[in-house]
Design an enzyme around this catalytic site. Structure first.
Site, PDB file in Angstrom:
ATOM      1  N   HIS A 260      -2.416  14.494  24.336  1.00 22.54           N
ATOM      2  CA  HIS A 260      -3.292  13.928  23.300  1.00 22.54           C
ATOM      3  C   HIS A 260      -3.914  15.034  22.472  1.00 22.54           C
ATOM      4  CE1 HIS A 260      -7.121  14.679  25.503  1.00 22.54           C
ATOM      5  NE2 HIS A 260      -6.480  14.286  26.597  1.00 22.54           N
TER       6      HIS A 260
ATOM      7  N   ASP B  92      -6.740  14.744  20.463  1.00 20.52           N
ATOM      8  CA  ASP B  92      -8.195  14.712  20.285  1.00 20.52           C
ATOM      9  C   ASP B  92      -8.915  15.384  21.452  1.00 20.52           C
ATOM     10  OD1 ASP B  92      -7.218  12.531  21.847  1.00 20.52           O
ATOM     11  OD2 ASP B  92      -9.151  11.520  21.705  1.00 20.52           O
TER      12      ASP B  92
ATOM     13  N   GLU C 234      -7.133   9.481  22.570  1.00 17.76           N
ATOM     14  CA  GLU C 234      -7.082   9.249  24.021  1.00 17.76           C
ATOM     15  C   GLU C 234      -8.474   9.220  24.611  1.00 17.76           C
ATOM     16  OE1 GLU C 234      -6.860  10.110  28.315  1.00 17.76           O
ATOM     17  OE2 GLU C 234      -7.867  11.291  26.775  1.00 17.76           O
ATOM     18  N   GLU C 235      -9.382  10.016  24.027  1.00 18.51           N
ATOM     19  CA  GLU C 235     -10.707  10.180  24.636  1.00 18.51           C
ATOM     20  C   GLU C 235     -11.638   8.994  24.405  1.00 18.51           C
ATOM     21  OE1 GLU C 235     -11.270  12.335  26.713  1.00 18.51           O
ATOM     22  OE2 GLU C 235     -10.167  14.161  26.298  1.00 18.51           O
TER      23      GLU C 235
HETATM   24 ZN   LIG Z   1      -7.292  14.456  28.558  1.00 22.55          ZN
END
Ligand SMILES: [Zn+2]
Length: 335
Positions: free
Chosen positions: A115, A117, A181-182
């Site tokens: 990911h 981000d 993703e976060e």
């Molecule tokens: Zn991660």
């Protein structure tokens, strides 16, 4: 923060350059055919790109992952690697790239997933600016170095090495870097909903999660993430008597909310030994310092009946969460 550029990258690159190794089949590493000076040059390139990647601010919110996708795209284009960028919302983008197997065979692809981000950062609490990619005492600093820009970068370098070294592949290798993703996972959700075909019904996927122990340049163990805790969000709204702040109002909404949260935090959750956790403790037993601790790890259910052992496990953050439900108050934004 990275402990050392060469060791970390070399370990990841060697592991990723050999899909057979990941599947547990003994075979010669593709990288053993590469002369050491050339490997060193790849390490230097990885370090240079890592610094560049860490300087791209992809704090989520708001994300701005299109900047990261543009960084990857520039390199994939330079290297002649097939790729596509999907900007599914303004400023938010996934990037997909592929190196196809020489002769399409029956083996399904492997995906290298990362990911783009990173979580937010407060520069005041950092030794160096979080988006400087600065090297201090042999370590690279940057928000996302651990989660998970280094792995994303290692996956990029693997793609470049596979292409440049013309490594024969018996399955497609797909690189996928996603946004968000976060926070809400909109990047992967979008990919599955709109471009599932590009994932090629993959057989394997390598991404973050699972901890490895690397000692003196050798892997002591490689952790495999087999499950993750699932969130169960509860929204708590407090009602109470309004009034002037100068007077103590025990049943005001904020006071009631604080008391409710405290009760939730203080409520003990039940100890539960899931089979997968039991297996983990058994596998980690040989790495425990004392023979007694090794024995306890091998027989977890039995050992937890011992109050001293149970307390020591409960007081170890990295073990306790595997054995019970956990609670964590979050600001309402996440709900
Ligand atoms: Zn991660």
């Amino acid at each position: 923060m990275l402990p050392s550029r060469t060791h970390v990258f070399r370990f990841l690159l060697l592991a990723l350059l050999n899909p057979a190794l990941c599947l547990g089949q003994p075979s010669e590493l593709a990288s053993s055919a590469i002369p050491p000076e050339k490997l060193e040059a790849y390490s230097d390139l990885a370090q240079q790109w890592e610094q560049e990647y860490l300087r791209i601010d992809t704090s989520n919110p708001p994300g701005n992952e299109a900047r990261a996708a543009a960084f990857f795209k520039r390199i994939f284009d330079q290297e002649g690697i097939e790729n596509q960028v999907f900007e599914y919302q303004p400023g938010r983008a996934n990037i997909w790239a592929r190196i196809a197997a020489g002769t399409p065979g029956p083996k399904r692809p492997i995906i290298l997933l990362n990911h783009e981000d990173v979580v937010t950062s407060d520069p005041v609490r950092w030794k160096v600016p979080p988006f400087s990619g600065k090297i201090v005492d042999g370590a690279i600093y940057g928000r996302g170095a651990q989660d998970m820009k280094s792995e994303g970068l290692a996956q990029l370098v693997v793609m470049v090495m596979l292409k440049r070294e013309k490594v024969p592949l018996d399955r497609d290798v797909i690189f996928l870097a996603t946004a968000d993703e976060e926070a809400d996972g909109t990047g992967t959700d979008w990919m599955i909903a709109h471009q599932r075909g590009l994932l090629g019904n993959a057989e394997y996927l390598i991404t973050e999660g699972g901890e490895n122990l690397n000692e003196n340049g050798k892997a002591k163990y490689i952790g495999i993430d087999v499950a993750e805790k699932s969130p169960f969000w509860l929204k708590i709204t407090a009602h109470g008597r309004p009034g002037h702040g100068s007077r103590a109002i025990p049943d005001s909404a904020p006071n009631r909310l604080v008391r409710a949260l405290n009760r939730i935090l203080d409520h003990p959750t039940e100890l539960k030994v899931l089979p997968v956790a039991e297996e983990f403790f058994r596998a980690m037993a040989p790495l425990q310092a004392s023979p007694e601790r090794q024995r306890q790890f091998r027989n977890l259910r039995q050992s937890l009946k011992n109050a001293r052992f149970r307390r020591s496990v409960e007081n170890t953050e990295s073990l306790n969460y595997m054995l019970r439900n956990t609670r964590q108050p979050q600001p309402a934004r996440r709900l």
